[in-house]
Design a protein around this motif. Structure first.
Motif, PDB file in Angstrom:
ATOM      1  N   MET A 141      44.676  45.687  48.090  1.00  0.00           N
ATOM      2  CA  MET A 141      44.685  46.582  46.914  1.00  0.00           C
ATOM      3  C   MET A 141      45.480  47.842  47.210  1.00  0.00           C
ATOM      4  O   MET A 141      46.270  48.309  46.371  1.00  0.00           O
ATOM      5  N   GLU A 201      37.373  50.984  41.914  1.00  0.00           N
ATOM      6  CA  GLU A 201      36.225  50.174  41.495  1.00  0.00           C
ATOM      7  C   GLU A 201      35.518  49.556  42.697  1.00  0.00           C
ATOM      8  O   GLU A 201      34.297  49.390  42.683  1.00  0.00           O
ATOM      9  N   ARG A 202      36.296  49.267  43.733  1.00  0.00           N
ATOM     10  CA  ARG A 202      35.706  48.643  44.935  1.00  0.00           C
ATOM     11  C   ARG A 202      35.100  49.671  45.883  1.00  0.00           C
ATOM     12  O   ARG A 202      34.037  49.440  46.477  1.00  0.00           O
ATOM     13  N   ILE A 203      35.747  50.826  46.026  1.00  0.00           N
ATOM     14  CA  ILE A 203      35.370  51.779  47.078  1.00  0.00           C
ATOM     15  C   ILE A 203      34.320  52.779  46.608  1.00  0.00           C
ATOM     16  O   ILE A 203      33.346  53.073  47.327  1.00  0.00           O
ATOM     17  N   ALA A 210      41.757  49.326  40.891  1.00  0.00           N
ATOM     18  CA  ALA A 210      40.960  48.282  41.548  1.00  0.00           C
ATOM     19  C   ALA A 210      40.296  48.827  42.818  1.00  0.00           C
ATOM     20  O   ALA A 210      39.134  48.506  43.122  1.00  0.00           O
ATOM     21  N   LEU A 211      41.048  49.662  43.573  1.00  0.00           N
ATOM     22  CA  LEU A 211      40.483  50.230  44.813  1.00  0.00           C
ATOM     23  C   LEU A 211      39.343  51.185  44.489  1.00  0.00           C
ATOM     24  O   LEU A 211      38.327  51.227  45.190  1.00  0.00           O
ATOM     25  N   GLU A 222      40.879  42.408  51.352  1.00  0.00           N
ATOM     26  CA  GLU A 222      41.030  42.696  49.924  1.00  0.00           C
ATOM     27  C   GLU A 222      41.282  44.180  49.698  1.00  0.00           C
ATOM     28  O   GLU A 222      42.113  44.587  48.878  1.00  0.00           O
ATOM     29  N   VAL A 223      40.555  45.013  50.459  1.00  0.00           N
ATOM     30  CA  VAL A 223      40.738  46.463  50.351  1.00  0.00           C
ATOM     31  C   VAL A 223      42.146  46.831  50.772  1.00  0.00           C
ATOM     32  O   VAL A 223      42.835  47.626  50.093  1.00  0.00           O
ATOM     33  N   ASP A 281      38.466  44.611  55.904  1.00  0.00           N
ATOM     34  CA  ASP A 281      38.342  43.878  54.634  1.00  0.00           C
ATOM     35  C   ASP A 281      39.754  43.727  54.041  1.00  0.00           C
ATOM     36  O   ASP A 281      40.355  44.701  53.562  1.00  0.00           O
ATOM     37  N   ASP A 296      47.297  49.423  43.835  1.00  0.00           N
ATOM     38  CA  ASP A 296      46.372  49.219  42.712  1.00  0.00           C
ATOM     39  C   ASP A 296      45.209  50.195  42.860  1.00  0.00           C
ATOM     40  O   ASP A 296      44.137  49.856  43.386  1.00  0.00           O
ATOM     41  N   PHE A 322      30.603  51.786  46.660  1.00  0.00           N
ATOM     42  CA  PHE A 322      30.181  51.583  48.062  1.00  0.00           C
ATOM     43  C   PHE A 322      29.975  52.925  48.760  1.00  0.00           C
ATOM     44  O   PHE A 322      28.999  53.124  49.499  1.00  0.00           O
TER      45      PHE A 322
END
Length: 619
Positions: free
Chosen positions: A98, A109-111, A106-107, A94-95, A92, A103, A114
């Protein structure tokens, strides 16, 4: 005067006192029965206990081996899933971007959602981490407040991934001694420069508990003490137990921890051991787990407390031994009573059968009389033999007297003898000479056989290979030695025959005599030698063929030297031209009978065509 009355015991009427067993003998028999029953029951109980314990330990060892195999299979499958998962995640972009720009919010918030809602909840994955070179913590999805710590001293997988830019996977010990299966992949920026690493991991404790539950075992996990110190795991005196070079810190249940703390054993020994924890037997078996580089760093020990099982087995063995002891004691008592009843019956039978003993004595006397008769027959035979020798001697003397008269008449002063006188003289002298020679041969043959029989008695008997003896005879017979073309000898022999009791040289000589008999008497045709073993424990050797066809006058009686002597003396010389060869048959028969065998004629529709030898095989 009347003699005083006296009571005497007759052989056929034993007194009751003789038949009544003494109390000392009864007690001795009972003591023997008691001792024998105790020994048998004791051995049976010990054997039962040993067998059941062997079966128990064998089953527990197999459970431990299956536990190890299940864990290794599950760990391999889990590691493949971790590799797949971390590779999918790091693809991915985007991951990765980041992470590349640092960042962290942001990481997170994304990881984190999940990891929490998917990876941990549905796939039971314990760790999802990101690191900057060489092994500095950037983000831990399961512990967002811990980051910035340097793990390069003990996390060699991270160092290898960030320095060499390679994917690394396997088992490794983390900070605080957490042992987990880990899949680490390097992360690259747009210029293919390593910017860090991502890791997905799962602790081995859950996999071990899953495999242990499936195989009904309990276990303890130990870590190499040097590795534990590098991973900054502090020693917990209440929980941890150092055994040689390993530190045990995780247990499947509390009782296992107590046993490990009290037991002394070698954790690196892979064979199962039955040890003692005080009075409690404990079966332990260990296997080692290697880290990602192949170095053994973790030891897993299965522990089985056998106190209850051993007590049950001991009780079962004791009950079985006691039951057997009682059964044997009862059988012994009943058997002893039956034996004494039988002894009583035999006692009466032995001492009450005087008439039977007298009958046997009479039979023995009759047998002695028959032996005396045999001796008389023997003396009569030798008297007949002397008469047979004397008769030709008298005939020779008479003819010689007649020759004397004829010669006296033929001499001067009378007329010269005519042709009739000369012919008569020649005939009588020839007859007398032939009879004298024949008588000399007969006596010589008889003396030779007598001396040979005397020598036979001195020969020791051993086990003989009949095939070897037959081949010896085929090689040493007269036809082979003189290369007679008119007489051929053929052998149909198996590779091996059962041995017979005898003498190798004598058996070969007997066969050679029978072959020489054909050579000297006819010397033409074929002789076939065959041998076979029978189920009744006998061996049969046959010598047959056209080489024996000229022996039409040979009979079973003439195979004996005494019958030969009488028959050859009584028969005219012209009826059987090979009478001198009969000594070979007599010698062969004497040898075979000495070895416990028999010699018979083989016959077909045209008369005798050879010989049949039968001998008993050696047991």
């Amino acid at each position: 005067m009347t003699a005083p009355h006296q009571t005497s015991k007759q052989p056929g009427n034993p007194s009751s006192q003789d038949m009544k067993p003494s109390s000392g003998t009864s007690w001795l028999a009972m003591a023997g029965i008691l001792i024998l029953a105790s020994l048998v029951a004791g051995f049976y109980g010990i054997n039962t206990y040993t067998s059941e314990m062997d079966l128990l330990t064998s089953n527990l060892r197999k459970n431990s081996e299956r536990f190890e195999k299940n864990y290794r299979d599950n760990a391999q499958t889990r590691l493949e899933a971790l590799r797949l998962g971390i590779n999918v995640l790091t693809h991915d972009r985007e991951v990765v971007e980041m992470f590349a720009r640092g960042d962290r919010p942001a990481l997170l918030e994304r990881i984190v959602p999940f990891f929490t809602n998917v990876l941990h909840k549905h796939f039971a994955i314990d760790q999802l981490n990101f690191f900057t070179p060489p092994a500095k913590g950037f983000l831990r999805a399961n512990d967002v407040n811990t980051y910035g710590n340097d793990n390069s001293a003990f996390r060699k997988t991270l160092v290898a991934a960030t320095e060499k830019g390679i994917e690394v996977s396997g088992m490794e010990t983390g900070r605080g001694g957490s042992i987990a299966l880990r899949a680490v992949v390097p992360l690259f920026d747009a210029n293919r420069k390593v910017i860090g690493a991502a890791e997905m991991g799962d602790g081995i404790d859950g996999l071990l508990r899953q495999a242990a539950k499936a195989n009904s075992v309990e276990f303890a996990i130990g870590l190499d003490n040097a590795v534990a110190e590098k991973a900054e795991r502090p020693l917990d005196a209440e929980n941890d137990k150092i055994v040689q070079s390993d530190r045990y810190f995780s247990y499947s249940k509390e009782s296992v921890k107590e046993i490990i703390h009290q037991l002394s054993f070698n954790p690196r020994k892979t064979e199962a051991e039955l040890l003692r924890n005080g009075s409690r037997p404990v079966l332990v078996r260990s296997f080692q787990l290697s880290n990602f580089s192949g170095v053994p760093t973790v030891v897993v020990t299965t522990v089985a407390d056998l106190y209850d099982e051993t007590r049950n087995i001991l009780m079962t063995a004791a009950i079985k031994g006691a039951v057997l002891f009682v059964a044997l004691l009862l059988l012994g008592i009943i058997g002893n009573q039956k034996f004494r009843a039988l002894q009583h019956s035999l006692h009466n039978a032995l001492f009450g059968s005087r008439q039977e003993i007298e009958a046997k004595t009479a039979q023995l006397a009759a047998a002695n009389a028959k032996l005396a008769m045999v001796d008389t027959v023997k003396r009569t035979f030798f008297g007949t033999l002397i008469h047979a020798v004397q008769e030709p001697s008298l005939a020779i003397a008479g003819h010689l007297q007649a020759v004397q008269i004829l010669l006296r008449d033929a001499l001067p002063p009378r007329e010269t003898a005519g042709p009739e006188h000369q012919q008569a003289i020649r005939e009588r002298i020839d007859f007398a000479t032939a009879e004298a020679i024949r008588l000399s041969q007969l006596v010589g043959d008889h003396e030779q056989l007598a001396q040979f029989r005397h020598q036979l008695v001195k020969r020791p008997l051993t086990q003989v290979d009949p095939v070897k003896a037959i081949r010896q005879a085929m090689k040493e017979n007269r036809a082979t030695r003189h290369a007679l073309q008119s007489l051929s000898i053929e052998g149909t022999l198996p590779d091996a025959l059962p041995g017979v009791r005898g003498d190798q040289e004598l058996l070969g000589q007997a066969l050679t005599e029978l072959l020489d008999f054909a050579t000297q008497s006819g010397g033409q045709g074929t002789i076939r030698i065959a041998a076979s073993a029978h189920e009744q424990g006998s061996l049969e050797i046959t010598l047959t063929g056209s080489g024996y066809r000229s022996l039409t006058l040979l009979t079973e009686a003439m195979m004996d030297e005494a019958q030969q002597f009488l028959s050859r003396q009584a028969a005219p010389p012209v009826e059987f031209q090979a009478k001198g060869a009969l000594i070979h048959v007599a010698l062969a028969r004497a040898i075979l009978e000495f070895l416990g065998g028999t010699l018979k004629l083989s016959r077909d529709d045209q008369g005798p065509d050879g010989f049949v030898i039968r001998m008993t095989t050696a047991s």
